[in-house]
Design an enzyme around this catalytic site. Structure first.
Site, short mmCIF file in Angstrom:
data_model
loop_
_atom_site.label_atom_id
_atom_site.label_comp_id
_atom_site.label_asym_id
_atom_site.label_seq_id
_atom_site.Cartn_x
_atom_site.Cartn_y
_atom_site.Cartn_z
N HIS A 7 8.88 -10.80 -8.50
CA HIS A 7 7.92 -11.48 -9.38
C HIS A 7 6.55 -10.88 -9.08
O HIS A 7 6.29 -10.48 -7.95
CB HIS A 7 7.91 -12.99 -9.09
N ASN A 63 5.69 -11.74 4.82
CA ASN A 63 6.21 -11.67 6.18
C ASN A 63 6.11 -13.02 6.88
O ASN A 63 5.13 -13.73 6.73
CB ASN A 63 5.41 -10.63 6.98
N ARG A 114 23.41 -4.45 2.40
CA ARG A 114 23.76 -3.28 3.20
C ARG A 114 23.12 -3.37 4.58
O ARG A 114 22.16 -4.13 4.77
CB ARG A 114 23.32 -1.99 2.50
N ILE A 128 9.61 -10.68 -3.12
CA ILE A 128 9.89 -11.62 -4.21
C ILE A 128 9.83 -10.83 -5.51
O ILE A 128 8.85 -10.11 -5.76
CB ILE A 128 8.88 -12.79 -4.21
N GLU A 182 11.14 -9.49 6.24
CA GLU A 182 10.21 -9.18 5.17
C GLU A 182 10.86 -9.48 3.83
O GLU A 182 11.92 -8.95 3.52
CB GLU A 182 9.79 -7.71 5.25
N PHE A 205 15.77 6.75 6.93
CA PHE A 205 15.70 7.61 5.74
C PHE A 205 14.97 8.89 6.09
O PHE A 205 14.12 8.91 6.98
CB PHE A 205 14.98 6.87 4.59
N THR A 212 5.61 -7.25 0.28
CA THR A 212 6.50 -8.17 0.98
C THR A 212 5.71 -9.30 1.59
O THR A 212 4.54 -9.15 1.93
CB THR A 212 7.29 -7.45 2.11
N LYS A 222 0.80 -1.23 0.00
CA LYS A 222 0.00 0.00 0.00
C LYS A 222 0.83 1.27 0.00
O LYS A 222 0.64 2.16 -0.83
CB LYS A 222 -0.94 0.00 1.20
#
Length: 154
Positions: A84, A29, A104, A82, A79, A109, A27, A21
Site C-alpha cells: 500500500h 521495522n 522462501r 505493506i 521488516e 544475492f 519497510t 532509499k
C-alpha cells in the site's frame, strides 16, 4: 510452519534506512524487543500476511525475518513491506501483523538488482496467496481492531 498464523503487534521504529532509499521498497521495522519475542524456532525467510497501522485499514504485506545476508546484518530483524502507498512515515505508530504463509528462505544475492527482483517476485506471490478465500478471512480478524487506549497518534 506450526507457528502460523502468527499474530504480532509493536511500535514502528527506524530501521537501516535501506528499504525506501536503496531498494525503493519501504519497510516498517519492529524494535529489537519485538523481534526477540518471536518464537525462537520460527524459520528465517520471507513470509506473507496482513498488516494494519494503528486502527487503519488492513493491507496485504510481505515480511522478512532474519539477518538479510546481502547486507550482512549482525542483528536479526523483522521488516514488513505493506503493499500500500502511505502518504507519510508512521514511526511510533502501532503495527499489527498476521503472518499467514511462508514464501522462501532468506538468501544472499549477487547484486542489488537481483535482490530487488526477488523482492518484487515475493510481493507478487504474496498478493496471489492473500487473494485465496482461506487467507482473505484473516483480514477481518478482531486482532486488527485496537482498543482506543493503544492508538499512539490519531
Amino acid at each position: 510452519m506450526r507457528h502460523l498464523p502468527y499474530f504480532c503487534r509493536g511500535e514502528v521504529v527506524k530501521g537501516f534506512g535501506r528499504g525506501s532509499k536503496e531498494l525503493g521498497i519501504p519497510t516498517a521495522n519492529f524494535s529489537e524487543q519485538v523481534v526477540e519475542s518471536f518464537p525462537s524456532d520460527i524459520s528465517t525467510g520471507i513470509y506473507y500476511g496482513w498488516a494494519c497501522v494503528g486502527n487503519g485499514d488492513v493491507h496485504k504485506m510481505v515480511l522478512s525475518i532474519g539477518w538479510n545476508p546481502f547486507y550482512k546484518n549482525t542483528k536479526k530483524s523483522v521488516e514488513t513491506h505493506i503493499i500500500h502507498t502511505f502518504k507519510e512515515d508512521f514511526y511510533g505508530e502501532v503495527l499489527s501483523i498476521a503472518i499467514i504463509g511462508y514464501i522462501r528462505p532468506e538468501k544472499n544475492f549477487d547484486s542489488l538488482e537481483a535482490l530487488i527482483s526477488a523482492i518484487q517476485e515475493d510481493i507478487e506471490e504474496a498478493k496471489k496467496q492473500l487473494d485465496l478465500p482461506e487467507h482473505l478471512k484473516l483480514k477481518e480478524d478482531n486482532f486488527f481492531h485496537l482498543p482506543e487506549s493503544k492508538i499512539v497518534n490519531n
